[in-house]
Design an enzyme around this catalytic site. Structure first.
Site, mmCIF file in Angstrom:
data_model
loop_
_atom_site.group_PDB
_atom_site.id
_atom_site.type_symbol
_atom_site.label_atom_id
_atom_site.label_comp_id
_atom_site.label_asym_id
_atom_site.label_seq_id
_atom_site.Cartn_x
_atom_site.Cartn_y
_atom_site.Cartn_z
ATOM 1 N N ARG A 47 -5.942 -24.704 20.377
ATOM 2 C CA ARG A 47 -5.299 -23.404 20.141
ATOM 3 C C ARG A 47 -3.870 -23.672 19.687
ATOM 4 O O ARG A 47 -3.402 -24.808 19.693
ATOM 5 C CB ARG A 47 -5.394 -22.459 21.345
ATOM 6 N N ALA A 49 -1.217 -21.898 16.518
ATOM 7 C CA ALA A 49 -1.476 -21.628 15.097
ATOM 8 C C ALA A 49 -1.572 -22.894 14.220
ATOM 9 O O ALA A 49 -2.573 -23.083 13.514
ATOM 10 C CB ALA A 49 -0.414 -20.667 14.575
ATOM 11 N N ARG A 89 -10.779 -16.889 14.803
ATOM 12 C CA ARG A 89 -9.711 -16.100 15.456
ATOM 13 C C ARG A 89 -8.918 -15.417 14.345
ATOM 14 O O ARG A 89 -8.560 -16.060 13.357
ATOM 15 C CB ARG A 89 -8.808 -17.008 16.309
ATOM 16 N N ASP A 237 2.443 -16.900 15.202
ATOM 17 C CA ASP A 237 1.087 -17.003 14.647
ATOM 18 C C ASP A 237 1.037 -16.460 13.233
ATOM 19 O O ASP A 237 0.132 -16.783 12.459
ATOM 20 C CB ASP A 237 0.088 -16.263 15.536
ATOM 21 N N ASN A 247 3.270 -13.105 17.630
ATOM 22 C CA ASN A 247 3.158 -14.278 18.505
ATOM 23 C C ASN A 247 2.500 -13.843 19.816
ATOM 24 O O ASN A 247 2.112 -12.676 19.976
ATOM 25 C CB ASN A 247 4.550 -14.884 18.744
ATOM 26 N N LYS A 248 2.373 -14.766 20.722
ATOM 27 C CA LYS A 248 1.695 -14.521 21.997
ATOM 28 C C LYS A 248 2.194 -13.250 22.692
ATOM 29 O O LYS A 248 3.392 -12.972 22.691
ATOM 30 C CB LYS A 248 1.916 -15.759 22.888
#
Ligand code: MRU
Length: 345
Positions: A47, A49, A89, A237, A247-248
């Site tokens: 995982r 990016a 994803r 990402d 992003n997260k």
């Protein structure tokens, strides 16, 4: 520091660090199947990016080998299908960036099917090597923004494990740490629900002897108010031409909190994370299984039938971002004009 993903020449296979078991168990997955690589991306054995971009590139190289087609058209058809299989994803743009790059190299080649297989293996290895160079360069561009003794707040894992090696935020931390005689400190937010901060960032920074403090996501406001943090550095990402950063989940909240406390908020990412096409309302945010929130380590921590909303990412608008640090330079106070200039250069 970890080499997260590697092409094995002799075996014509890919080796990945299995991130689902870290930090308690260090294991690898070795595979010659692009479908297995797609599965590894989907279940987050790999995982981050840039790392999933590199994995998708190698997945395409495996697909070329697996196709066994003598005819170029058949090989290209097989590769088109493999690209769809690997895009498991939706949010990190690096995945489609890598599969599109591999497809266009295959389509533009004048060689035979056998030549294309070799060309794709070389291209996949090059994507991985480029990623390492890009990370190093991000770390060097960031250096003037980081001062000796700084304490950096981060979220999720944008370290070695999220890239091929070194990391994006990982590079910012490591290059400064090296330069400033080991004086950089890090606060890592746990990053519920998958705990990449606790499981991966804390682990890899401690392995490198970097002073790291773990906090839960809800403690961010308190550590900012107590003056413990000099700047935030997060990964991405997807970065849009407008300077919006996906992003997260939790990044947006951190950026708002940083603004309130006048703490600089930096985003570190390679050019492969920049998406000049998509509009901020059109980014597909991955929604993951509710059990990630209902459970910890396989045990329910709530009513098993509890309703859950579990978006894996959020988008931070440019007005909350002090600078975007890429491998091509730093964009301060990002906007569409500056992003275009950077991209076109
Ligand atoms: O769901 P994940 O673990 O793949 O999310 C990773 C992140 O959000 C990272 O911050 C991002 O990919 C940048 S990694 C250099």
């Amino acid at each position: 520091m970890f080499r997260t993903i590697e092409w094995l020449d002799e075996e014509q296979a890919v080796r990945l660090v299995d991130q689902t078991k870290l930090p308690l168990v260090t294991g690898h997955i070795i595979t010659t199947s692009h479908e297995r690589v797609a599965h590894a991306i989907k279940i987050m054995e790999i995982r981050g990016a840039p790392a999933i971009g590199a994995a998708a590139g190698m997945g395409m190289a495996l697909a070329a080998i697996e196709s066994k087609s003598k005819a170029k058209d058949e090989l290209l058809d097989f590769l088109e299908k493999a690209a769809v299989t690997l895009n498991t994803r939706p949010t990190a743009v690096n995945l489609t960036w890598a599969t599109s790059r591999m497809l266009s190299v295959a389509r533009n080649s004048k060689g035979s099917a056998a030549d294309i297989v070799n060309i794709l293996v070389d291209e996949a290895k090059e994507i991985a090597e480029e990623d390492i160079r890009m990370c190093r360069s991000i770390g060097e561009y960031a250096l003037p923004l980081i001062k000796p003794g700084f304490t950096i707040q981060t979220i999720c894992n944008a370290g070695s494990l999220a890239t091929v090696h070194l990391g994006t935020v990982g590079a910012v931390i490591r290059v400064a740490h090296e330069k400033y005689d080991g004086s950089i400190k890090v606060y890592a937010a746990e990053t519920r629900p998958r705990q990449q901060g606790a499981r991966l960032t804390v682990f890899e920074l401690m392995e490198d002897g970097i002073d790291t403090t773990l906090i839960t996501d809800g403690m961010i406001g308190t550590v900012f108010r107590e003056g413990r943090i000099d700047c935030c550095v997060v990964g991405a990402d997807r970065i849009l031409r407008t300077g919006h950063v996906t992003n997260k989940i939790g990044t947006y909240t951190m950026a708002i909190t940083a603004k309130y406390h006048n703490i600089p908020f930096y985003v570190a990412a390679p050019m492969s994370t920049i998406d000049m096409q998509t509009n901020s309302d059109d980014i597909e945010i991955e929604e993951r299984n509710g059990n990630e929130v209902r459970m910890i380590n396989g045990e329910y921590i709530t009513v098993p039938s509890a309703k859950v909303y579990n978006p894996a990412f959020d988008t931070t608008p440019p007005e909350l971002i002090t600078a975007i640090i890429t491998d091509k330079g730093v964009v301060k106070n990002p906007n569409e004009n500056k992003m275009r200039k950077m991209f076109e250069s």
